[in-house]
Design a protein around this motif. Structure first.
Motif, PDB file in Angstrom:
ATOM      1  N   ASP A  44       1.150  -7.251   4.851  1.00 41.01           N
ATOM      2  CA  ASP A  44       0.606  -6.334   5.853  1.00 41.01           C
ATOM      3  C   ASP A  44      -0.055  -7.131   6.983  1.00 41.01           C
ATOM      4  O   ASP A  44      -1.036  -7.840   6.754  1.00 41.01           O
ATOM      5  CB  ASP A  44      -0.419  -5.414   5.182  1.00 41.01           C
ATOM      6  N   CYS A  84       2.737  -0.450  11.451  1.00 35.65           N
ATOM      7  CA  CYS A  84       3.110  -0.319  10.044  1.00 35.65           C
ATOM      8  C   CYS A  84       4.037   0.844   9.687  1.00 35.65           C
ATOM      9  O   CYS A  84       5.084   0.637   9.079  1.00 35.65           O
ATOM     10  CB  CYS A  84       1.857  -0.272   9.183  1.00 35.65           C
ATOM     11  N   LYS A 144       0.887  -0.608  -0.565  1.00 36.80           N
ATOM     12  CA  LYS A 144       0.718   0.313   0.549  1.00 36.80           C
ATOM     13  C   LYS A 144       2.011   1.094   0.818  1.00 36.80           C
ATOM     14  O   LYS A 144       3.108   0.573   0.677  1.00 36.80           O
ATOM     15  CB  LYS A 144       0.314  -0.496   1.788  1.00 36.80           C
ATOM     16  N   HIS A 146       1.999   4.325   3.476  1.00 35.32           N
ATOM     17  CA  HIS A 146       1.719   4.692   4.873  1.00 35.32           C
ATOM     18  C   HIS A 146       2.907   5.352   5.573  1.00 35.32           C
ATOM     19  O   HIS A 146       3.117   5.176   6.769  1.00 35.32           O
ATOM     20  CB  HIS A 146       1.244   3.475   5.668  1.00 35.32           C
ATOM     21  N   SER A 169      -0.381   3.103  -5.569  1.00 38.14           N
ATOM     22  CA  SER A 169      -0.487   2.954  -4.124  1.00 38.14           C
ATOM     23  C   SER A 169      -1.903   3.190  -3.622  1.00 38.14           C
ATOM     24  O   SER A 169      -2.799   3.604  -4.364  1.00 38.14           O
ATOM     25  CB  SER A 169       0.489   3.913  -3.428  1.00 38.14           C
ATOM     26  N   THR A 170      -2.076   2.934  -2.343  1.00 35.03           N
ATOM     27  CA  THR A 170      -3.385   2.943  -1.704  1.00 35.03           C
ATOM     28  C   THR A 170      -3.707   4.323  -1.140  1.00 35.03           C
ATOM     29  O   THR A 170      -2.957   5.281  -1.305  1.00 35.03           O
ATOM     30  CB  THR A 170      -3.417   1.901  -0.583  1.00 35.03           C
ATOM     31  N   GLU A 172      -3.517   5.482   1.829  1.00 36.70           N
ATOM     32  CA  GLU A 172      -2.560   6.024   2.787  1.00 36.70           C
ATOM     33  C   GLU A 172      -1.234   6.331   2.106  1.00 36.70           C
ATOM     34  O   GLU A 172      -0.189   5.764   2.424  1.00 36.70           O
ATOM     35  CB  GLU A 172      -2.384   5.034   3.941  1.00 36.70           C
ATOM     36  N   ILE A 186      -9.986   3.897   2.654  1.00 35.98           N
ATOM     37  CA  ILE A 186      -9.091   2.776   2.376  1.00 35.98           C
ATOM     38  C   ILE A 186      -9.619   1.887   1.256  1.00 35.98           C
ATOM     39  O   ILE A 186      -8.873   1.424   0.408  1.00 35.98           O
ATOM     40  CB  ILE A 186      -8.858   1.967   3.672  1.00 35.98           C
ATOM     41  N   TRP A 223       4.262  -4.129  -1.914  1.00 35.97           N
ATOM     42  CA  TRP A 223       3.773  -4.002  -0.543  1.00 35.97           C
ATOM     43  C   TRP A 223       2.242  -4.052  -0.537  1.00 35.97           C
ATOM     44  O   TRP A 223       1.582  -3.013  -0.372  1.00 35.97           O
ATOM     45  CB  TRP A 223       4.258  -2.686   0.075  1.00 35.97           C
ATOM     46  N   ASP A 225      -1.712  -4.593   0.678  1.00 32.07           N
ATOM     47  CA  ASP A 225      -2.345  -4.335   1.970  1.00 32.07           C
ATOM     48  C   ASP A 225      -3.105  -5.557   2.465  1.00 32.07           C
ATOM     49  O   ASP A 225      -3.835  -5.477   3.456  1.00 32.07           O
ATOM     50  CB  ASP A 225      -3.247  -3.096   1.956  1.00 32.07           C
ATOM     51  N   HIS A 228      -4.101  -7.418   5.938  1.00 29.19           N
ATOM     52  CA  HIS A 228      -4.632  -6.467   6.911  1.00 29.19           C
ATOM     53  C   HIS A 228      -6.162  -6.454   6.832  1.00 29.19           C
ATOM     54  O   HIS A 228      -6.735  -6.638   5.764  1.00 29.19           O
ATOM     55  CB  HIS A 228      -4.080  -5.074   6.590  1.00 29.19           C
TER      56      HIS A 228
END
Length: 464
Positions: A44, A84, A144, A146, A169-170, A172, A186, A223, A225, A228
């Motif tokens: 990210d 993103c 992530k 998103h 997952s996060t 988002e 977040i 993926w 994060d 970032h």
């Protein structure tokens, strides 16, 4: 024709048929097991200059460099967007994200309307995970997302509807993992998995998924994060003093990048421990450029940053490794590859069937991955900036025109109305310092026509 005599001959024939029938499932299972695992590591906000193997010197990245040495580096790999959400959509669908009304990062419903985009990726869109799943792969998404969910978007489809068997997952995302989303944001100090341990958490999820599906090929989106912002390094080893440290300062970034490199090494060593290293394709890249860039250092000498259609926003570090198949310690500086190419390329390498009615924008570049360098022979297009409400960044010389096309050695940028055209010979001027628009009227006219036609072909949402 063989003549059967007596009970013995008939029994022998029946036994032979039985053995053949019993062998078929095993043969099919062995074929499945011989198909490679695929892990797509999408970092990210990682800039071209963040990695030692690509010339970066901000912090040593020995494990990522070792991965690069085990396979092929591409210096002309392009993300689908300089931000993103559309970048991720281009990888998942193998299509330009604007075709699915993705234009910038997803946020609140109001932001999405202002940006003239949708709230989440429709399940009618194609999905690389769905294609692999339909070909017998186990599919997982760890990290992530998103592409829908979070903030006030509560009706986004779940991961299973895009073809994923498992996920973690996060915030988002439509189904955030409670271990990393204790609060409605977040990250939080209340998360049971702390911010600095997230990449480790996603790597652990990946290795556990592979372990539990031994004997079945796996397709995994890994993926994280990282890297970032906010950068929140491990407290006890990286710094002393107030907590958290300024999450935009270089010292914090260095701590996060060092830990991220460690986790890439853990993934590779974990694959070796599972006996899967030689039958796993690993892709390592980034969704878009860096921000902040620390005076351009994180962009590796390229102009621009995240949110920019200059090279620093879309030309990403790219590594692909598959021991015994992809040449080791090789760098390809000639072959242009785009994010939309990953779907058809990985499908070809993995023996995965793509539906006949699939009309993607990518090309099968498996020969490039296998060491046969070649020009792409098809234009690459980008957009970023449908109005002044949601796209008024970055500032200064990093802010680019709103559309771009790469065609062979040439790259043209311009606004949707044809203004502010800039033309660069990327083969000779990767830093985009010499605008040749005035001196190359024929090239400018040809590429601006193609870019305008592509822009006009994209669907536009009526959000007002």
């Amino acid at each position: 024709m063989m003549k059967l005599t007596g009970i013995t001959g008939i029994c022998g024939l029946l036994m032979g048929i039985g053995l053949m029938l019993n062998a078929l499932p095993g043969d099919a299972q062995r074929k499945k097991a011989s198909q490679p695992n695929v892990i797509v590591i999408l970092t990210d906000d990682m800039g071209y200059g963040d990695i030692g193997a690509f010339g970066g010197d901000i912090v040593p990245t020995p494990n990522i460099d070792k991965l690069a040495a085990s396979g092929l580096k591409l210096t002309q790999y392009y993300s689908g967007a300089p931000i993103c959400s559309p970048s991720r959509a281009s990888i998942l669908t193998g299509m330009y994200p604007g075709k699915w009304n993705f234009t910038t990062f997803l946020d609140t419903r109001k932001h999405n309307r202002d940006a003239e985009q949708i709230d989440y990726l429709t399940t009618q869109a194609p999905s690389i995970a769905r294609f692999f799943k339909n070909s017998g792969y186990a599919t997982g998404h760890f990290g992530k997302w998103h592409m829908g969910g979070g903030r006030d978007v509560t009706d986004a489809p779940g991961f299973a509807q895009y073809g994923f068997d498992e996920h973690a997952s996060t915030y988002e995302s439509p189904e955030p993992d409670p271990a990393i989303t204790a609060t409605n944001w977040i990250w939080s100090e209340k998360d049971s998995i702390k911010r600095w341990d997230r990449s480790q958490y996603f790597v652990d999820k990946t290795l556990d998924f592979l372990r539990r599906h031994e004997g079945q090929p796996c397709f995994i989106n890994l993926w994280p994060d990282d890297v970032h912002t906010p950068w929140v390094p491990r407290v006890e080893t990286e710094y002393t003093g107030k907590f958290p440290m300024n999450p935009q300062e270089e010292a914090a970034f260095k701590g996060v990048l060092k830990e991220y490199d460690v986790q890439v090494g853990r993934l590779v060593e974990g694959l070796k421990a599972l006996g899967m290293a030689d039958n796993t394709i690993i892709i390592f890249t980034s969704d878009n450029g860096a921000l902040p860039t620390f005076g351009g250092r994180r962009s590796g000498g390229l102009r621009g940053s995240k949110l920019s259609l200059y090279e620093g926003g879309i030309n990403m570090p790219f590594i692909v490794s598959w021991p015994g198949h992809i040449p080791a310690n090789r760098t390809d500086e000639r072959s242009e590859v785009h994010a939309t190419d990953l779907l058809p390329t990985l499908a070809k390498l993995s023996g995965v069937k793509i539906p006949k009615d699939y009309a993607g924008d990518g090309l099968d570049r498996s020969n490039v991955f296998l060491g046969k360098s070649s020009l792409r022979g098809k234009e690459i297009f980008w957009e970023y900036g449908r109005n002044d409400i949601a796209y008024n960044y970055p500032k200064g010389t990093d802010r680019s025109p709103r559309l771009a096309v790469r065609s062979g050695e040439w790259k043209l940028l311009m606004n949707a109305d044809g203004s502010n055209a800039e033309l660069y010979n990327i083969a000779k001027d990767r830093a985009e310092t010499n605008n040749l628009q005035a001196g190359e009227p024929q090239v400018t006219k040809e590429l601006s026509g193609k870019l305008s036609a592509w822009w006009q072909s994209l669907p536009k949402l009526n959000v007002h």
